[in-house]
Design a protein around this motif. Structure first.
Motif, PDB file in Angstrom:
ATOM      1  N   ASP A   1      40.464  33.042  45.154  1.00  8.22           N
ATOM      2  CA  ASP A   1      39.864  33.629  43.955  1.00  8.22           C
ATOM      3  C   ASP A   1      39.334  32.528  43.042  1.00  8.22           C
TER       4      ASP A   1
ATOM      5  N   VAL B   1      39.081  40.208  43.187  1.00  7.17           N
ATOM      6  CA  VAL B   1      38.928  38.824  43.650  1.00  7.17           C
ATOM      7  C   VAL B   1      37.447  38.449  43.613  1.00  7.17           C
ATOM      8  N   ARG B   2      37.189  37.193  43.315  1.00  3.41           N
ATOM      9  CA  ARG B   2      35.813  36.684  43.292  1.00  3.41           C
ATOM     10  C   ARG B   2      35.808  35.336  43.998  1.00  3.41           C
TER      11      ARG B   2
ATOM     12  N   GLU C   1      43.316  35.924  48.339  1.00  9.55           N
ATOM     13  CA  GLU C   1      43.712  35.878  46.933  1.00  9.55           C
ATOM     14  C   GLU C   1      43.765  34.440  46.422  1.00  9.55           C
TER      15      GLU C   1
END
Length: 632
Positions: free
Chosen positions: A418, A458-459, A415
């Protein structure tokens, strides 16, 4: 004319009033101490009690450390620096949890008091119920810094202590523990309080940064004043939700004892979008009024945690592609821009190489050259974290997920990455159960924290590294086939240091970098270094250069004699055989020669030889057995 009463006399009068006449010694000592005396008296504690500084059991200590790992991580560096600062003045340093149990201690080398040394140990219960009045228990109860000196301690036995403590308050407004400094002789009241306050403020700032905020706000008194107080901080999420407030902001807003959910506009009469637009257009600081009527200038601040917050400004940072000279191999250097393009296209990069070849340095270079360089580079070593903790480290946890879980939950490494890069070092050592969870995150771009059912989007771009052959691990059932295919979008193999084509230039560059340009290598020395086999790869080179820099006189050119003995020693036949594999040698003979030399250099010690070779001891034993060799 009123003559001030000396501090020692005031303490003696207070003690006489309370313990002999049953009166409240108003105005003589700190009210925090009086309140503690009252609690101890109500609990029927005797002032003549003897104190036993017993530690928790091994299992209890493990549980204590695990339940306080966030506080310990945030306090690690501030605690070390405070210890270095006060050691010469005879102070010992202590970190306790909210119950008064010692989490970490730094005893002064100048302290000969056995009682203080006995108390300042990890796992000792120093709660008010156990040892009576102390600066730590007063600071936690009153939520403010407190001094407790000599006879102000409830128990007679503790009169040797002179203490100053400050509470540590987390971003949700909860007291997590206290930082304390103690010595046997009298305190310097002003400096002692200032030191513990500064340390607790640094820990609190670290805790704010560990929230991984999308934006950290620093509040200042004047719009043109860039030296705004570092303790007025607001951590915000992407949508303006308030993730945490520093203790000083809680005092100013009257929110000291609440952890209610709120947003930016619950604090300020300014739309969050207007704040973001102003920062993006570089119009900062911006002045905003709190609903209480107080006005502050707002500007972005560094997080002060493990990773800096992503900048809000939209200006694209300058992307710089690492140069091949940084890696000492032209072929490797040519692959770096390709790997960066792969990341930009959404492909993961897998770094392969022996221990010490610079996989983490390469990951950092790829992140800095990528389109997501403005995001966080979040690294986790899958082999260095116990299997019981790695799941929480990766995926985070929800409120109440397990005993000691932070209220409100906490984000995991994924996280935190992200919008940036996740670097999974030694992924070959990731437990199988977690491999399936990681695969799901990579496929869906969603994660679920421990103890939660709500997924989060998330990315991130992925870089993995390992020294293992993952294809073999997959065939042996130790690594998932489907995960292997998912993480090796592009494979980048880092050669051993000795195999790099421009090794001499690489060594010269590292020498210049590590010595800030103050050292040069003699021609003979450089020739020997370029011809050495470097079993420890780049890590060994860095150590060797630091060793030489330390042993050489200022301004002296580095010679072989300044380097560790194994590097300066004449080359052996085994070493030469490794360089001449094309002259009739075979891979098995070369491997045996390498092992022979490592064992010779380490006097037959298998553990040290394995470390020199960058492999496990069990692996070396297997290779010795396969070669039919005997070991010591």
């Amino acid at each position: 004319m009123n003559v001030p009463i000396p501090a020692d006399h005031r303490r003696a009068q207070a003690r006489e009033a309370f313990f002999e006449r049953g009166q409240i010694p108003t105005g003589l000592i700190d009210d925090a101490i009086v309140h503690s005396w009252q609690r101890c008296s109500a609990a029927s504690k005797s002032v003549s009690e003897q104190v036993q500084f017993d530690t928790l059991s091994r299992a209890g200590l493990v549980e204590l450390m695990d339940s306080n790992r966030i506080l310990l991580e945030a306090a690690s560096q501030p605690l070390e620096q405070l210890g270095q600062t006060v050691n010469g003045a005879g102070y010992s340093v202590l970190l306790t949890d909210s119950q008064g149990v010692a989490l970490a201690a730094r005893r002064s080398g100048r302290c000969a008091n056995t009682l203080i040394n006995g108390a300042f140990r990890q796992g000792v219960n120093l709660s008010e119920a156990t040892i009576g009045t102390s600066a730590m228990s007063c600071a936690v109860s009153e939520r403010r810094p407190v001094l407790v000196s000599g006879v102000e301690h409830y128990l007679h036995a503790n009169r040797v202590f002179n203490c100053a403590a400050s509470p540590i308050v987390d971003p949700m407004g909860r007291v997590l523990g206290a930082i304390d400094i103690t010595r046997g002789n009298a305190l310097e009241p002003g400096s002692a309080l200032s030191l513990v306050q500064q340390c607790s403020a640094r820990i609190e700032r670290q805790l704010m940064g560990m929230l991984s905020p999308w934006l950290m706000l620093s509040l200042g008194w004047e719009a043109g004043d860039r030296s705004s107080p570092g303790d007025l901080l607001v951590a915000l999420g992407r949508d303006g939700q308030v993730l945490g407030l520093s203790p000083r902001v809680r005092e100013l807003t009257g929110l000291a004892g609440t952890d209610a959910t709120m947003g930016f506009q619950d604090l300020f009469d300014l739309p969050f979008e207007a704040l973001v637009d102003s920062f993006r257009s570089r119009h900062q600081p911006i002045t905003a009024r709190m609903h209480s009527g107080l006005s502050f200038s707002l500007r972005p601040a560094e997080t002060g945690g493990r990773k800096p917050a992503r900048p809000v400004a939209v200006s694209q940072p300058c992307r710089r592609s690492p140069e091949s000279a940084d890696f000492g191999d032209a072929a490797l250097g040519r692959q770096v821009p390709v790997a960066i393009r792969a990341l930009d296209k959404g492909l993961p990069v897998l770094l392969l190489g022996e221990t010490g070849t610079g996989k983490e340095v390469m990951a950092t270079a790829l992140h800095k050259g990528s389109a997501l360089t403005s995001g966080n580079l979040v690294a986790i070593n899958c082999a260095a974290i116990p299997e019981t903790l790695i799941e929480g480290e990766l995926f985070g946890h929800a409120d109440g997920a397990y005993t000691g879980a932070r209220r409100g939950g906490a984000p995991g490494k994924i996280e935190q990455a992200d919008g940036g890069t996740l670097f999974l070092d030694e992924i070959g050592d990731m437990p199988l159960a977690l491999q399936s969870r990681l695969l799901r995150v990579l496929e869906t771009q969603e994660l679920t924290r421990l103890g939660s059912v709500a997924p989060k989007q998330v990315r991130f771009q992925l870089i993995c590294a390992t020294h293992r052959d993952l294809s073999v691990a997959a065939r042996n059932g130790e690594f998932r086939d489907d995960l292997l295919y998912r993480i090796k979008g592009m494979t980048l193999r880092l050669p051993r240091l000795a195999e790099r084509s421009d090794l001499a230039s690489f060594i010269v560059d590292r020498c210049r970098e590590l010595t800030q340009g103050s050292r040069q290598l003699s021609a003979a020395c450089l020739e020997r270094l370029a011809d050495y086999d470097w079993p420890g790869n780049v890590r060994e080179l860095v150590f060797a250069l630091r060793h030489a820099d330390a042993f050489a006189e200022p301004g002296e050119v580095l010679e072989l004699g300044h380097f560790p003995e194994e590097i300066a020693a004449p080359r052996t036949a085994a070493a030469r055989s490794r360089r001449t594999t094309g002259e009739g040698g075979t891979l098995d003979l070369v491997e045996r020669a390498v092992i022979d030399e490592a064992l010779a250099l380490e006097g037959g010690n298998v553990s040290r030889a394995a470390k020199r070779l960058g492999i496990g001891r069990a692996t070396l034993y297997r290779r010795l057995k396969a070669a039919g060799q005997s070991s010591h």
